[in-house]
Design an enzyme around this catalytic site. Structure first.
Site, PDB file in Angstrom:
ATOM      1  N   ASP A  70       0.866  -1.170   0.000  1.00 58.54           N
ATOM      2  CA  ASP A  70       0.000   0.000   0.000  1.00 58.54           C
ATOM      3  C   ASP A  70       0.907   1.225   0.000  1.00 58.54           C
ATOM      4  O   ASP A  70       2.084   1.123   0.359  1.00 58.54           O
ATOM      5  CB  ASP A  70      -0.920   0.019   1.232  1.00 58.54           C
ATOM      6  CG  ASP A  70      -2.199   0.816   0.999  1.00 58.54           C
ATOM      7  OD1 ASP A  70      -2.105   2.043   0.801  1.00 58.54           O
ATOM      8  OD2 ASP A  70      -3.291   0.215   1.011  1.00 58.54           O
ATOM      9  N   ASP A 119     -10.203   0.365  -3.920  1.00 56.19           N
ATOM     10  CA  ASP A 119     -11.010   1.454  -4.459  1.00 56.19           C
ATOM     11  C   ASP A 119     -11.479   1.026  -5.852  1.00 56.19           C
ATOM     12  O   ASP A 119     -10.647   0.749  -6.725  1.00 56.19           O
ATOM     13  CB  ASP A 119     -10.162   2.723  -4.560  1.00 56.19           C
ATOM     14  CG  ASP A 119     -10.961   3.942  -5.011  1.00 56.19           C
ATOM     15  OD1 ASP A 119     -12.033   3.757  -5.632  1.00 56.19           O
ATOM     16  OD2 ASP A 119     -10.503   5.065  -4.769  1.00 56.19           O
ATOM     17  N   ASP A 155     -16.918  -5.599  -2.426  1.00 52.01           N
ATOM     18  CA  ASP A 155     -18.343  -5.360  -2.209  1.00 52.01           C
ATOM     19  C   ASP A 155     -18.958  -4.657  -3.412  1.00 52.01           C
ATOM     20  O   ASP A 155     -20.181  -4.573  -3.519  1.00 52.01           O
ATOM     21  CB  ASP A 155     -18.540  -4.473  -0.984  1.00 52.01           C
ATOM     22  CG  ASP A 155     -18.014  -3.069  -1.242  1.00 52.01           C
ATOM     23  OD1 ASP A 155     -16.800  -2.937  -1.501  1.00 52.01           O
ATOM     24  OD2 ASP A 155     -18.801  -2.110  -1.212  1.00 52.01           O
ATOM     25  N   THR A 195     -11.800  -7.806   6.570  1.00 53.65           N
ATOM     26  CA  THR A 195     -11.114  -6.544   6.763  1.00 53.65           C
ATOM     27  C   THR A 195     -12.036  -5.565   7.496  1.00 53.65           C
ATOM     28  O   THR A 195     -13.229  -5.812   7.658  1.00 53.65           O
ATOM     29  CB  THR A 195     -10.708  -5.916   5.424  1.00 53.65           C
ATOM     30  OG1 THR A 195     -11.892  -5.514   4.712  1.00 53.65           O
ATOM     31  CG2 THR A 195      -9.928  -6.906   4.562  1.00 53.65           C
ATOM     32  N   TYR A 196     -11.461  -4.459   7.906  1.00 54.34           N
ATOM     33  CA  TYR A 196     -12.229  -3.394   8.559  1.00 54.34           C
ATOM     34  C   TYR A 196     -13.405  -2.968   7.687  1.00 54.34           C
ATOM     35  O   TYR A 196     -14.537  -2.837   8.152  1.00 54.34           O
ATOM     36  CB  TYR A 196     -11.294  -2.212   8.828  1.00 54.34           C
ATOM     37  CG  TYR A 196     -11.988  -0.932   9.229  1.00 54.34           C
ATOM     38  CD1 TYR A 196     -12.444  -0.746  10.532  1.00 54.34           C
ATOM     39  CD2 TYR A 196     -12.179   0.090   8.300  1.00 54.34           C
ATOM     40  CE1 TYR A 196     -13.076   0.437  10.899  1.00 54.34           C
ATOM     41  CE2 TYR A 196     -12.809   1.269   8.665  1.00 54.34           C
ATOM     42  CZ  TYR A 196     -13.253   1.438   9.953  1.00 54.34           C
ATOM     43  OH  TYR A 196     -13.877   2.597  10.310  1.00 54.34           O
ATOM     44  N   GLU A 198     -14.761  -4.622   5.124  1.00 53.67           N
ATOM     45  CA  GLU A 198     -15.710  -5.707   4.872  1.00 53.67           C
ATOM     46  C   GLU A 198     -16.710  -5.829   6.015  1.00 53.67           C
ATOM     47  O   GLU A 198     -17.910  -6.051   5.786  1.00 53.67           O
ATOM     48  CB  GLU A 198     -14.966  -7.032   4.673  1.00 53.67           C
ATOM     49  CG  GLU A 198     -15.896  -8.186   4.327  1.00 53.67           C
ATOM     50  CD  GLU A 198     -15.147  -9.473   4.019  1.00 53.67           C
ATOM     51  OE1 GLU A 198     -15.812 -10.462   3.674  1.00 53.67           O
ATOM     52  OE2 GLU A 198     -13.905  -9.491   4.124  1.00 53.67           O
TER      53      GLU A 198
END
Length: 217
Positions: A70, A119, A155, A195-196, A198
């Site tokens: 990242d 993103d 998502d 993940t946070y 999700e």
């Protein structure tokens, strides 16, 4: 940048499990031997954010090496700090723009790549920024072993559909796919890692899309 972000950004530069920018170029082709001290398979998580997937995959598979990638150091800070605190030695983080990935990994150096909730870059004008754009896929194929696996969890239904289209256009091999992971037979200990972001999506009953593919044709 807020004080907390500045603190994390400064602290992450002292972590032994974080490699930043040009430092990673010296490890190209030598991540296993020089960074991890072994020849175990290398798995990447792209746009790893806080590194939840990277760290939890490393716990499940101690015989593999995991690298979260990242650009935002204050996000990487969380996963890197957790790995250090818990003594998880098969975890590393690389702070770079993913566009430069070929400068940091050699041909056939990587065994597996995860893309988790990136993103989606929904605007047509930003298609080139989507992490499953053909130009990105071409880079991944170069650094991956011929039988390497690609995974996407998202998502965003539009981004998922876009990715399926790119896989089909390039004639790649889909091994598994679902537009509702947690109501499918695919879900297991690996795909159940959340993940946070999700967790936030699931709290609003959002379906989670998943596809796994290879570059075989």
């Amino acid at each position: 940048m807020g004080k907390d972000k500045l603190r994390k950004f400064a602290e992450v530069s002292t972590f032994k499990n974080v490699v930043q920018l040009d430092e990673g170029k010296d490890l190209k082709g030598k991540w296993g031997s020089q960074h991890f001290g072994n020849n175990n398979p290398i798995v990447l998580e792209l746009a790893c954010g806080k590194g939840e997937y990277t760290v939890n995959l490393a716990k499940l598979f101690p015989q593999k090496n995991f690298i979260g990638i990242d650009y935002k150091g204050n996000r990487i800070w969380r996963g890197a700090k957790t790995a250090l605190e818990e003594g998880i030695d098969n975890v590393g983080f690389l702070r770079i723009q993913i566009e430069t990935i070929l400068e940091h990994f050699e041909e056939n150096e990587v065994d597996e790549i995860w893309i988790t909730f990136p993103d989606p870059q929904p605007q047509d004008s930003r298609e080139k920024k989507r992490l499953t754009n053909p130009k990105f896929l071409e880079r991944y194929q170069y650094i991956m072993k011929p039988d390497g696996l690609m995974h996407l969890k998202t998502d965003n239904d539009g981004f998922y559909a876009y990715t399926l289209d790119q896989i089909d256009v390039l004639g790649l091999t889909k091994e598994a796919q679902t537009d509702d992971l947690y109501h499918s037979e695919l879900v297991d200990d690996v795909l159940s890692i959340k993940t946070y972001y999700e967790k936030k999506y699931l709290a609003h009953n959002k379906n989670i899309n998943y596809v796994r593919w290879t570059f075989k044709k």
